[in-house]
Design a protein around this motif. Structure first.
Motif, PDB file in Angstrom:
ATOM      1  N   ASP A 124       0.852  -1.194   0.000  1.00  0.00           N
ATOM      2  CA  ASP A 124       0.000   0.000   0.000  1.00  0.00           C
ATOM      3  C   ASP A 124       0.884   1.238   0.000  1.00  0.00           C
ATOM      4  O   ASP A 124       1.899   1.283   0.697  1.00  0.00           O
ATOM      5  N   PHE A 125       0.490   2.200  -0.774  1.00  0.00           N
ATOM      6  CA  PHE A 125       1.279   3.429  -0.872  1.00  0.00           C
ATOM      7  C   PHE A 125       0.369   4.629  -0.607  1.00  0.00           C
ATOM      8  O   PHE A 125      -0.662   4.779  -1.252  1.00  0.00           O
ATOM      9  N   TYR A 126       0.761   5.424   0.382  1.00  0.00           N
ATOM     10  CA  TYR A 126      -0.004   6.639   0.727  1.00  0.00           C
ATOM     11  C   TYR A 126       1.006   7.699   1.091  1.00  0.00           C
ATOM     12  O   TYR A 126       2.172   7.404   1.337  1.00  0.00           O
ATOM     13  N   ASP A 127       0.544   8.917   1.150  1.00  0.00           N
ATOM     14  CA  ASP A 127       1.532   9.964   1.393  1.00  0.00           C
ATOM     15  C   ASP A 127       1.758  10.184   2.885  1.00  0.00           C
ATOM     16  O   ASP A 127       1.114   9.571   3.742  1.00  0.00           O
ATOM     17  N   ASN A 128       2.721  11.023   3.213  1.00  0.00           N
ATOM     18  CA  ASN A 128       3.152  11.173   4.600  1.00  0.00           C
ATOM     19  C   ASN A 128       2.048  11.666   5.530  1.00  0.00           C
ATOM     20  O   ASN A 128       2.112  11.445   6.735  1.00  0.00           O
ATOM     21  N   SER A 129       1.037  12.302   4.973  1.00  0.00           N
ATOM     22  CA  SER A 129      -0.001  12.868   5.837  1.00  0.00           C
ATOM     23  C   SER A 129      -0.692  11.784   6.660  1.00  0.00           C
ATOM     24  O   SER A 129      -1.120  12.026   7.783  1.00  0.00           O
TER      25      SER A 129
END
Lengths: 433, 433, 433
Positions: B98-103
């Motif tokens: 899974d890839f999500y941003d730092n937020s």
């Protein structure tokens, strides 16, 4: 010093050179092999005799005497020339299809006076670690003791391959030995030399370790192309050429009169661009010789190749290939120049498969050939002069001269049930730029 | 604060990822998915446990402990890791793919202390209007009440899709529930959570509405490529790269050491060019990741694609495609990336046709593949590792691993009756430039 | 001066224009043939009557009156218009599909007052040395004595071909003669003229020696394209267009609003680029008209061609071709525009082979057509509207409207025994750049 008699051997037939025509007429950087040798000797006073085959297209020019070969082999060629040499002077014999740099000739010039004083002959040995299937020189000190033909790898008597660059102090003596020589095989010249050695004539050895290339097979044009390109000392652009300031010219490149090079084109040296040739927009030429009157069209790449005159290309890739005169490719036709398995490429020469020693080799194409659009030619495949290759073909076998090959395609036509007029591409377009 | 135990799940098999090899070893912007997650957590003190399958090629590195998965499914993976966690500390579980941003990580950090104080667990919901075939979270206020697996479009209990980014205040408690859980299906983890909820453990909801991408199928590499490219904040060109002033670099682009970019080339960001890669004359790269040691040859376009290491291209078009390591295309070979009817493209995964959700999709090619010249590959067609595709083929079906496909062509050869040597093209040439 | 009644004949059917749709709707430099003629007459006070066929898609606009043709042939058309002309004023008749430069109209304006004073009519002769299969004018001094239909080469009564640019001082008189004319053949208009001459009406001759082009067959769009391009007086780039400073614009070029031209692109005039069209990186456009909303993609060349609206190209070569609206080519598809034997190209029109007079001619493609990747279309081959052409095809026969053609390919698949993963290309790469 008296004039040196030079015999240039250019008499061999070119049958192994098919689909290309005449080895000695092939031009590199604007000169053929005879002109190359003659210019290489320009520091010496010479009388030059060029031995050519009967069917040659080369005409005599001021500066040398044309001699038609009588008799076969090297002995026959040398004898045909010696007949014309009236004085009993010195003789230098060399092969038109050997290419070496000026240092060889300069070494010879340095040695010549001493040779003449001592009455010594001279043979030349090309120093190489890699086995070459030719004659090798046995040497003791500065002198050759014998010539060993094709000794086989591992049995070389020295690291010196015999190059035809042979000096004899007396034409008459050479002539006499050639007349006396006797053999069943085509080695009369070697027999004559052997006899001279046995009779006590000394042959000094001239060792040469520069670049040496020779042409027998058509793909060797590429070796000689590389040889000549490496001789270009600097960037030389004719005042009469027109080069866009948006084009890129890098490295040692010769650009002749009336050449036009358009925006976005790149010429990456070493390279030679002949008179009146056009290098169109966004084309790329690298490590290649391009002849006169060619059009290297939009978006074409020529890499490590030789193009003759009046070759027209357009959106093509030509790599490691030789295209003689008046050849043209339809757009998107390409040469394959590397096998999928990346192994050595063979070619067929007079019915026999010969390993070329190259794993990068494209095609060899004779003069007056047309290739249609979207065709491709496999590594090591040749096309004979005057042939046409239809569009969309995968040419994986040699095509003889004067043939027209087309591909038979089987199609299916049905009604189209999809109405494309309703789709929109606005979204794709928004992302552009 | 004490160290957070992080379990990264990377244990799933990659069989649906064929012809590509190992999901977790795939590098984006120079880092694989593990490195990405670990770097994303660098603001927290952690003990990291990575659960990998038995046949993984990934070796343990300093900074994390490698754990081979025992038992199947998510429960098996988590249990394998929990065995190694000695303390009764907090646990964060996330999925390597899974890839999500730092937020997302930052939101978690803000919440963590309160969670621990309250003894609450946490689940993460990805806010989306579009139906996704996964688990959905039922929510009341700030708390999750249940997880509904694949509710079907229209029956979603909320707009929150369950992402594996799960926090538990006590490793021991989680372990106990997992041991007790019982099910016929592969849903032991969900059953354990359900039991915890029933027993009164509260699960806070963490809502995330940034970019979220996941890899299961090979074409999803393109989604993740886009995800990473969008993370590039600025133009970063290594001092050790060599970029011609006649090349164009636009937008957010990372260019690594020893990259060479030649005249006329265009890199249109966002884009990533790996170490030692060459972008040759007049090539175009846009919205793509190119790995290390590649050659994007003359006149090639790479659009919205992922290239691994040592990929060699030359006069090609590669659009919306994934080419793993050591792949090369002969000149003029292209990927088709849009059906003639412009409809959605499907791929075959383990024998089954799956809609990819894309109307722009090229090819997916495993490692060590060669494609000949003038070939083309149809949208959604894949090529297995170690296979060769012959020249001039229209590849419209998947090719398995270790195969060599060639096209059989039927030709006709006749005598060529037209003598082209007599025609002249002077008039055409006069008009050029 | 009173208003001049102008009858523009645009009523002919376009069946010989297939696969293109409606001759009169074709736009050149942003205007169709009606708009062209109307703008050419803007120096005169006029009442304009345009005679159109029943199935026309052209709607009436302010500035002219739309008349649907009744009856056949030129007589029918002129009669349909004369019915609407109330006054007994002067009449000028011209053909929408004839294109000549402003000098013709200017000559007429100069002559008009005198013609009216003298009560003379006027016919126009195009001065040409080359035989044209149409009507010729017999002339004595400044007056026409008769019209000779298709006299055959060598039998021309003069070097003046009859162009439809006919002036009559009285609409009523013309109408009367047309009503009275009688013939079995479709030459009532010529018969009427003949009768007028016999009755003593004098017809002055207006000689014209500028450029004259006419459209009957689809390939003639290319002649008219050239005609219009040659009318562009200077370089005109809209303020709303965006042209990279790394692009090259040469010669007389019109670039409309919202056009984008990217780095490395070349537009070599004369050329016209319609509103919103994108000329992408390293593309080349020369001597062509490109309509609105087109994408001339990366590395595409358009030479001496006409593109309608919303045409999408990508890595193609389109030479001497007409592509109507909403046509797209997959990458690497090309038009062949020169036979291998370089001979004249024929096309099939309504079942009959017609010589086009061109040795350079590509393809003619109707609207809403898709061509797959790596296809090629042979010289003079046409594609009907709404058809799809599959990838890798060599299209050597016309394709009707609404069809889908694919190529049947036979392949061979075997195990690949070569392990390419072991080879290295480091040496090749070292030589790059």
């Amino acid at each position: 010093m008296e004039k040196l008699n030079v015999i240039i051997l250019a008499g061999g037939v070119s049958s192994r050179f098919f689909p290309l025509k005449e080895k000695n007429a092939f031009k590199f950087l604007g000169q053929n092999s005879l002109e190359f040798h003659i210019s290489q000797l320009k520091g010496i006073e010479t009388d030059i005799f060029v031995v050519l085959p009967e069917d040659t297209t080369i005409s005599e020019e001021s500066g040398w005497t044309k001699i038609l070969q009588e008799g076969s082999g090297m002995a026959g060629a040398v004898k045909s020339a010696l007949k014309e040499i009236k004085s009993d002077g010195e003789v230098l014999i060399l092969n038109a299809n050997d290419f070496y740099d000026n240092s060889l000739v300069e070494s010879f010039i340095t040695t010549r006076e001493k040779l003449k004083e001592d009455g010594n002959a001279l043979l030349t040995g090309y120093k190489t670690a890699k086995y070459f299937p030719g004659g090798y020189l046995s040497v003791e000190g500065d002198y050759v003791t014998s010539i060993v033909e094709k000794p086989g790898e591992g049995n070389e008597p020295s690291d010196l391959v015999d190059i035809v660059f042979d000096y004899f102090p007396s034409a008459k003596t050479l002539s006499r030995y050639l007349e006396k020589a006797n053999s069943d095989k085509d080695d009369l010249f070697e027999v004559a030399l052997d006899n001279m050695m046995k009779d006590g004539v000394k042959f000094r050895i001239l060792q040469y370790s520069g670049d040496w290339k020779t042409i027998k097979y058509p793909w060797q044009v590429l070796d000689v192309t590389e040889f000549f390109l490496n001789q270009i000392p600097s960037q030389q652009i004719s005042d009469k050429a027109s080069v866009s300031h948006k084009a890129t010219i890098k490295g040692n490149v010769i650009i002749e009169d009336d050449v036009k090079i358009f925006e976005g084109a790149v010429v990456n040296g070493p390279a030679y661009i002949g008179k009146g040739t056009v290098i169109a927009n966004n084309a790329l030429v690298r490590e290649s010789i391009i002849g006169e009157g060619c059009v290297v069209g939009f978006d074409t790449e020529i890499a490590r190749s030789y193009l003759g005159n009046n070759v027209w290309l357009h959106k093509n890739y030509v790599g490691d290939s030789v295209l003689e005169n008046n050849v043209s490719f339809g757009s998107n036709s390409v040469t394959g120049n590397l096998r999928l398995d990346e192994q050595e490429i063979s070619m067929t020469v007079k019915g026999e498969r010969i390993k070329t020693g190259r794993n990068k080799l494209g095609t060899i194409i004779g003069s007056n050939v047309r290739v249609g659009v979207n065709a491709n030619i496999m590594p090591g495949v040749s096309i004979g002069p005057g042939s046409f290759v239809g569009p969309n073909i995968n040419l994986d076998k040699d095509l003889a001269a004067g043939k027209f090959i087309t591909v038979k395609q089987s199609v299916q036509i049905k009604d189209n049930t999809f109405d494309i007029s309703k789709t929109s591409r606005e979204e794709i377009k928004k992302k552009l730029g």
